[in-house]
Design an enzyme around this catalytic site. Structure first.
Site, PDB file in Angstrom:
ATOM      1  N   GLY A 282       0.666  -1.415   0.180  1.00  0.00           N
ATOM      2  CA  GLY A 282       0.373  -0.187   0.261  1.00  0.00           C
ATOM      3  C   GLY A 282       1.020   1.281  -0.277  1.00  0.00           C
TER       4      GLY A 282
ATOM      5  N   TYR B 150     -14.250  -4.290   8.210  1.00  0.00           N
ATOM      6  CA  TYR B 150     -12.752  -3.490   8.708  1.00  0.00           C
ATOM      7  C   TYR B 150     -12.379  -3.785  10.331  1.00  0.00           C
ATOM      8  CZ  TYR B 150      -9.865   0.158   8.979  1.00  0.00           C
ATOM      9  OH  TYR B 150      -8.127   1.011   8.632  1.00  0.00           O
TER      10      TYR B 150
ATOM     11  N   LYS C 209      -9.291  -5.634  11.510  1.00  0.00           N
ATOM     12  CA  LYS C 209      -8.345  -4.750  11.611  1.00  0.00           C
ATOM     13  C   LYS C 209      -8.140  -5.754  13.580  1.00  0.00           C
ATOM     14  CE  LYS C 209      -7.193  -2.163   8.868  1.00  0.00           C
ATOM     15  NZ  LYS C 209      -5.331  -2.026   8.051  1.00  0.00           N
TER      16      LYS C 209
END
Ligand code: NAP
Length: 246
Positions: free
Chosen positions: A12, A154, A158
């Site tokens: 990323g 998410y 995470k």
């Protein structure tokens, strides 16, 4: 921070936090392999680092594709001889309340944010163990600690990164390889620019420092956890969030 002949792979790295991490490590003398989904974004970051006198290469890899990660890892390990620092930073959001969350939204977030860590760490972590030196830094989120309405996918990914990191920290500890999590709060990047003004205002109210952080704040924490000086730190979750998750 001390870095002696180190090579890092940052996923990323084409934008936002990953770009800041790649720039910070390169400025510290680390050779950086910049990975992103599109060749354009990681290529531009690697070119800018090289133009500034640093050492960087770009590699477009879809981190959600296990076979592509295995192939790229094998090629890069052959090309560079070793990868000392792995930063699993690539991530996406597909927010929505659970009642309306599609299987696609769930799977895409788990695949890109969590399974990618498994793919890269499996491929690069064991060679680190053989070299008896390594640093693995996984970029989670305060959502993985606190939860957040509208982010079940998410938050699960995470939080999964935290359990994954602590487990491999225990597996790798005797071999000189550390594994830690950095959990950002709200940071000014393309990801948070998508949030409505109202959501941004609500988020700011939850932050004791009353402001969003900069990508460089995360890069500074990653630099410490990548350096020689952090050799006795492993399995930790380092929140960089203006006090939000305390
Ligand atoms: P961003 O600006 O949206 O950048 C995401 C980066 O990940 C881009 O370079 C993108 O590649 C890459 N990427 C996405 N999917 C990929 C895939 N399948 N394969 C390869 N690369 C992929 O995000 P950010 O805000 O910098 O966030 C970075 C990390 O920090 C994420 O894991 C995010 O969850 C976490 N985080 C961010 C915040 C925040 O407030 N910003 C808070 C907590 C945690 P391209 O450049 O090719 O598109």
């Amino acid at each position: 921070m001390t870095f002696t002949n180190r090579t890092a792979l940052v996923t990323g790295a084409g934008r936002g936090i990953g770009k800041a991490i790649a720039e910070k490590l390169a400025a510290s003398g680390v050779t950086v392999i910049c990975v992103s989904k599109s060749a354009e974004s990681c290529g531009a970051v690697a070119a800018a680092i090289t133009a500034a006198g640093g050492k960087a290469v770009a590699r477009a890899v879809d981190v959600s594709d296990g076979a592509a990660v295995a192939l790229a890892s094998a090629e890069l390990l052959k090309e560079f001889g070793k990868i000392d620092i792995l930063v699993n930073n690539a991530g996406i959001t597909r927010d929505g309340l659970l009642a309306r969350m599609s299987d696609d939204d769930w799977n895409a977030v788990l695949q890109t944010n969590l399974n990618s860590c498994f793919y890269w760490t499996k491929a690069i972590g064991w060679p680190m163990c053989r070299n008896r030196w390594g640093r693995i830094i996984n970029i989670s989120s305060v959502t993985g600690i606190m939860g957040n309405a509208g982010q079940a996918n998410y938050g699960a990914a995470k939080a999964g990164m935290i359990g994954f990191t602590k487990s491999i920290a225990k597996e790798f500890a005797k071999r000189g390889v550390t594994a830690n999590v950095v959990a950002p709060g709200f940071i000014k990047t393309d990801m948070t620019a998508e949030l409505s003004e109202e959501v941004q205002k609500g988020a700011t109210a939850l932050i004791p420092m009353q402001r969003f952080g900069e990508a460089a704040d995360i890069a500074n924490a990653v630099a410490f956890l990548s350096a020689e000086e952090s050799s006795y730190v492993t399995g930790q979750v380092f929140a960089v969030d203006g006090g939000m998750a305390m």
